[in-house]
Motif scaffolding. Structure first.
Motif, PDB file in Angstrom:
ATOM      1  N   ALA A 152       5.654  -1.232   3.071  1.00 48.09           N
ATOM      2  CA  ALA A 152       6.648  -2.187   2.569  1.00 48.09           C
ATOM      3  C   ALA A 152       7.774  -2.359   3.588  1.00 48.09           C
ATOM      4  CB  ALA A 152       7.205  -1.718   1.217  1.00 48.09           C
ATOM      5  N   ASN A 153       8.343  -1.236   4.020  1.00 53.04           N
ATOM      6  CA  ASN A 153       9.499  -1.341   4.921  1.00 53.04           C
ATOM      7  C   ASN A 153       9.119  -1.911   6.291  1.00 53.04           C
ATOM      8  OD1 ASN A 153      11.429  -0.488   3.090  1.00 53.04           O
ATOM      9  ND2 ASN A 153      11.078   1.678   3.529  1.00 53.04           N
ATOM     10  N   THR A 154       7.954  -1.530   6.795  1.00 57.90           N
ATOM     11  CA  THR A 154       7.582  -2.037   8.127  1.00 57.90           C
ATOM     12  C   THR A 154       7.042  -3.474   8.049  1.00 57.90           C
ATOM     13  OG1 THR A 154       5.427  -0.968   7.917  1.00 57.90           O
ATOM     14  CG2 THR A 154       7.104   0.218   9.185  1.00 57.90           C
TER      15      THR A 154
ATOM     16  N   VAL B  57      19.197   5.952   7.032  1.00 59.82           N
ATOM     17  CA  VAL B  57      18.014   5.379   6.368  1.00 59.82           C
ATOM     18  C   VAL B  57      16.735   6.043   6.875  1.00 59.82           C
ATOM     19  CG1 VAL B  57      18.959   3.122   5.702  1.00 59.82           C
ATOM     20  CG2 VAL B  57      17.913   3.422   7.981  1.00 59.82           C
ATOM     21  N   HIS B  58      15.717   5.962   6.038  1.00 63.23           N
ATOM     22  CA  HIS B  58      14.431   6.626   6.287  1.00 63.23           C
ATOM     23  C   HIS B  58      13.715   6.051   7.518  1.00 63.23           C
ATOM     24  CE1 HIS B  58      10.083   7.416   5.255  1.00 63.23           C
ATOM     25  NE2 HIS B  58      10.615   8.604   5.032  1.00 63.23           N
ATOM     26  N   ALA B  59      12.845   6.881   8.119  1.00 63.50           N
ATOM     27  CA  ALA B  59      12.120   6.498   9.335  1.00 63.50           C
ATOM     28  C   ALA B  59      11.308   5.205   9.151  1.00 63.50           C
ATOM     29  CB  ALA B  59      11.189   7.632   9.740  1.00 63.50           C
ATOM     30  N   SER B  60      10.794   4.968   7.947  1.00 61.34           N
ATOM     31  CA  SER B  60       9.997   3.748   7.745  1.00 61.34           C
ATOM     32  C   SER B  60      10.885   2.508   7.875  1.00 61.34           C
ATOM     33  CB  SER B  60       9.321   3.769   6.363  1.00 61.34           C
ATOM     34  OG  SER B  60      10.280   3.937   5.339  1.00 61.34           O
ATOM     35  N   ILE B  61      12.164   2.647   7.537  1.00 57.48           N
ATOM     36  CA  ILE B  61      13.107   1.527   7.698  1.00 57.48           C
ATOM     37  C   ILE B  61      13.424   1.356   9.182  1.00 57.48           C
ATOM     38  CG2 ILE B  61      15.461   0.734   7.170  1.00 57.48           C
ATOM     39  CD1 ILE B  61      15.135   2.147   4.419  1.00 57.48           C
TER      40      ILE B  61
ATOM     41  N   VAL C 286      20.048  -0.308   2.734  1.00 56.85           N
ATOM     42  CA  VAL C 286      20.491   1.018   2.272  1.00 56.85           C
ATOM     43  C   VAL C 286      19.395   1.627   1.398  1.00 56.85           C
ATOM     44  CG1 VAL C 286      22.957   0.383   2.220  1.00 56.85           C
ATOM     45  CG2 VAL C 286      21.564   0.104   0.162  1.00 56.85           C
ATOM     46  N   GLU C 287      19.568   2.899   1.104  1.00 56.20           N
ATOM     47  CA  GLU C 287      18.735   3.539   0.075  1.00 56.20           C
ATOM     48  C   GLU C 287      19.622   3.793  -1.140  1.00 56.20           C
ATOM     49  OE1 GLU C 287      16.690   7.012   1.680  1.00 56.20           O
ATOM     50  OE2 GLU C 287      16.414   5.946   3.568  1.00 56.20           O
ATOM     51  N   SER C 288      19.042   3.797  -2.321  1.00 59.30           N
ATOM     52  CA  SER C 288      19.895   4.063  -3.485  1.00 59.30           C
ATOM     53  C   SER C 288      20.057   5.560  -3.708  1.00 59.30           C
ATOM     54  CB  SER C 288      19.379   3.369  -4.742  1.00 59.30           C
ATOM     55  OG  SER C 288      18.084   3.796  -5.045  1.00 59.30           O
TER      56      SER C 288
ATOM     57  N   TYR D 120      19.470   8.882  -1.088  1.00 56.43           N
ATOM     58  CA  TYR D 120      19.008   9.248   0.262  1.00 56.43           C
ATOM     59  C   TYR D 120      18.088  10.464   0.209  1.00 56.43           C
ATOM     60  CZ  TYR D 120      21.563   5.537   2.279  1.00 56.43           C
ATOM     61  OH  TYR D 120      21.962   4.261   2.603  1.00 56.43           O
ATOM     62  N   SER D 121      16.956  10.318   0.904  1.00 56.26           N
ATOM     63  CA  SER D 121      15.853  11.275   0.737  1.00 56.26           C
ATOM     64  C   SER D 121      16.168  12.678   1.224  1.00 56.26           C
ATOM     65  CB  SER D 121      14.617  10.759   1.460  1.00 56.26           C
ATOM     66  OG  SER D 121      14.883  10.566   2.833  1.00 56.26           O
ATOM     67  N   MET D 122      17.075  12.812   2.167  1.00 50.54           N
ATOM     68  CA  MET D 122      17.343  14.141   2.714  1.00 50.54           C
ATOM     69  C   MET D 122      18.675  14.712   2.250  1.00 50.54           C
ATOM     70  SD  MET D 122      14.773  15.065   4.363  1.00 50.54           S
ATOM     71  CE  MET D 122      13.348  14.058   3.967  1.00 50.54           C
TER      72      MET D 122
ATOM     73  N   GLY E  45      10.501  -0.179  -4.468  1.00 48.15           N
ATOM     74  CA  GLY E  45      10.230   1.051  -5.225  1.00 48.15           C
ATOM     75  C   GLY E  45       8.920   1.630  -4.732  1.00 48.15           C
ATOM     76  N   THR E  46       8.738   2.918  -4.888  1.00 44.11           N
ATOM     77  CA  THR E  46       7.456   3.500  -4.447  1.00 44.11           C
ATOM     78  C   THR E  46       6.796   4.239  -5.614  1.00 44.11           C
ATOM     79  OG1 THR E  46       8.483   5.540  -3.666  1.00 44.11           O
ATOM     80  CG2 THR E  46       8.222   3.779  -2.056  1.00 44.11           C
ATOM     81  N   PHE E  47       5.482   4.337  -5.512  1.00 40.04           N
ATOM     82  CA  PHE E  47       4.709   5.059  -6.531  1.00 40.04           C
ATOM     83  C   PHE E  47       4.396   6.491  -6.092  1.00 40.04           C
ATOM     84  CE2 PHE E  47       3.509   0.547  -7.197  1.00 40.04           C
ATOM     85  CZ  PHE E  47       3.899   0.423  -8.517  1.00 40.04           C
TER      86      PHE E  47
ATOM     87  N   ASN F 270       0.807  -1.229   0.000  1.00 37.48           N
ATOM     88  CA  ASN F 270       0.000   0.000   0.000  1.00 37.48           C
ATOM     89  C   ASN F 270       0.838   1.276   0.000  1.00 37.48           C
ATOM     90  OD1 ASN F 270      -2.323  -1.386  -0.057  1.00 37.48           O
ATOM     91  ND2 ASN F 270      -2.801  -1.168   2.119  1.00 37.48           N
ATOM     92  N   SER F 271       2.042   1.206   0.521  1.00 36.62           N
ATOM     93  CA  SER F 271       2.923   2.386   0.554  1.00 36.62           C
ATOM     94  C   SER F 271       4.332   1.903   0.850  1.00 36.62           C
ATOM     95  CB  SER F 271       2.484   3.362   1.662  1.00 36.62           C
ATOM     96  OG  SER F 271       2.758   2.797   2.931  1.00 36.62           O
ATOM     97  N   GLY F 272       5.282   2.823   0.709  1.00 36.77           N
ATOM     98  CA  GLY F 272       6.658   2.494   1.075  1.00 36.77           C
ATOM     99  C   GLY F 272       6.755   2.217   2.572  1.00 36.77           C
ATOM    100  N   TYR F 273       5.958   2.940   3.332  1.00 37.95           N
ATOM    101  CA  TYR F 273       5.971   2.724   4.787  1.00 37.95           C
ATOM    102  C   TYR F 273       5.500   1.299   5.099  1.00 37.95           C
ATOM    103  CZ  TYR F 273       5.639   3.738   9.726  1.00 37.95           C
ATOM    104  OH  TYR F 273       5.836   3.713  11.091  1.00 37.95           O
TER     105      TYR F 273
HETATM  106  N1  PLP Z   1      11.415   4.942   1.814  1.00 36.06           N
HETATM  107  C1  PLP Z   1      12.025   6.125   1.657  1.00 36.06           C
HETATM  108  C2  PLP Z   1      13.494   6.157   1.401  1.00 36.06           C
HETATM  109  C3  PLP Z   1      11.287   7.324   1.733  1.00 36.06           C
HETATM  110  O1  PLP Z   1      11.899   8.512   1.585  1.00 36.06           O
HETATM  111  C4  PLP Z   1       9.899   7.246   1.968  1.00 36.06           C
HETATM  112  C5  PLP Z   1       9.057   8.457   2.044  1.00 36.06           C
HETATM  113  O2  PLP Z   1       9.465   9.573   2.109  1.00 36.06           O
HETATM  114  C6  PLP Z   1       9.322   5.991   2.138  1.00 36.06           C
HETATM  115  C7  PLP Z   1      10.091   4.863   2.042  1.00 36.06           C
HETATM  116  C8  PLP Z   1       7.867   5.863   2.420  1.00 36.06           C
HETATM  117  O3  PLP Z   1       7.173   5.798   1.226  1.00 36.06           O
HETATM  118  P1  PLP Z   1       5.617   6.125   1.179  1.00 36.06           P
HETATM  119  O4  PLP Z   1       5.501   7.612   1.153  1.00 36.06           O
HETATM  120  O5  PLP Z   1       5.139   5.450  -0.047  1.00 36.06           O
HETATM  121  O6  PLP Z   1       5.021   5.557   2.429  1.00 36.06           O
END
Ligand code: PLP
Length: 371
Positions: free
Chosen positions: A103-105, A125-129, A169-171, A173-175, A228-230, A98-101
């Protein structure tokens, strides 16, 4: 309880860390905050042609009505997964979340459910990880950001102790907008074949790699999990994992966020497939995005990535600078703890292929005036 909440809110406010949901931004604002890297979120023409296709459909599309394991509607999800598998075309299978969150959790606790597996994750790494790691209750260690020597040391120590590793890892990094050395990561995976290599490509899909398929597509045989995320470059919602068929069956049985949550609307699954196909053809947008990134980096210094940041190092000052930019018609939101470590508060600039050179120029000039 209410006194505790008041106290916490006061403390957040005092340190410049209180978050509020922003108001609807006027159409005239230049948006440098959303992750619309290819400019797809604003493409009314594409959305209209998709909706025209949907208008011919007589099946219900709005709600899945159950989790994927229980839903009677599967066609849109199966078709989306087939689109993903055709795009990567490397023998891996796709599974949609349903979301990246989600997926990771869901995936991380499924992969590291016992103390015999240690999680080794990059420091940024992102908070969802992080939340996935916490849910797993597995032992974990974080290696210095993008430091493959540090990761190698940790892998050696854990292999000597007879523990398997899940490396995350992330490929992109979001920040920070930077990337690990993918070849070195793959070399480490080959040196320690018991390792599961997990790469979150949320900010690379649509942008990096051949046809926008991300930075792991060329290493399909070595990367166990590609997420991957949409919701970023693809202007939608949801996520997917690419993995070997056996791993997919395992996740269908063990990823609790997949099993115990209502599936995304079939309409979203259908749009995700539509936009994923289109995204692969958008090399000119990817080129434009790269040009925009180079132009901004040239003006303000730093890395020519679609995510750039200006580190301010103080929450109150960062918020004030964001307000000053907004007053000049530029939306660049402040990033504070816990998203980034204290002392690295920043303005995060998210670039899009839809930005004109005039807009990038205005941002650069205004930033130089304010700093
Ligand atoms: N993974 C990374 C690296 C992200 O930056 C984010 C969202 O910012 C997510 C996962 C979460 O993805 P989603 O917004 O689809 O929950």
């Amino acid at each position: 309880m209410s006194a505790t909440i008041d106290g916490e809110l006061d403390s957040l406010k005092k340190h410049g860390n209180l978050r509020v949901l922003p108001d609807e931004a006027p159409d005239s604002i230049m948006d440098f905050s959303s992750n619309d890297y290819l400019g797809l979120a604003r493409r009314i023409d594409i959305q209209q042609s998709f909706l025209r296709e949907c208008a011919c459909i007589s099946r219900w599309l709005i709600g899945a009505s159950a989790s994927r394991l229980l839903a009677s509607r599967q066609a849109e999800f199966n078709s989306l997964e087939k689109t993903l598998e055709d795009a990567y075309n490397d023998g891996r299978e796709a599974l949609v979340f349903n979301s990246g969150y989600h997926a990771n959790t869901g995936i991380i606790p499924a992969l590291a459910s016992d103390s015999g597996t240690v999680i080794l994750a990059d420091k940024l790494v992102h908070a969802s990880i992080i939340d996935g790691i916490r849910l797993s209750k597995a032992p974990f260690n974080r290696f210095r950001h993008n430091d493959m020597c540090h990761l190698a040391q940790l892998l050696r120590v854990n292999a000597d102790a007879g523990r398997k590793a899940l490396v995350i890892v992330e490929s992109v990094y979001s920040m920070d907008g930077d990337s690990p050395d993918m070849q070195q990561l793959v070399n480490l995976k080959r040196q320690y074949p018991d390792t599961v290599l997990y790469v979150d490509e949320a900010h690379a899909i649509g942008v990096a790699g051949k046809k926008g398929l991300g930075m792991t597509a060329q290493y399909a045989g070595d990367v166990d999990i590609t997420v991957g995320t949409f919701g970023k470059a693809l202007a939608s919602v949801g996520a997917y994992v690419m993995c070997q068929p056996q791993m997919r069956s395992y996740l269908v049985n063990k990823a609790r966020s997949l099993i115990f949550s209502t599936a995304m609307p079939p309409l979203s699954a259908q749009w995700n497939g539509y936009i994923f196909k289109l995204m692969q053809t958008m090399d000119s947008e990817r080129r434009q995005l790269r040009d925009n990134a180079e132009m901004l980096a040239h003006e303000i210094g730093g890395r020519a990535s679609h995510i750039q940041c200006v580190i301010i190092g103080d929450a109150v000052k960062t918020v004030q600078m964001s307000r000053d930019l907004a007053a000049k018609g530029l939306c660049v939101l402040p990033i504070r703890r816990p998203t980034v470590p204290p002392g690295t508060e920043r303005l995060r600039i998210s670039l899009s292929a839809a930005h004109s050179s005039g807009q990038i120029g205005k941002l650069a000039t205004t930033l130089k005036e304010l700093i």
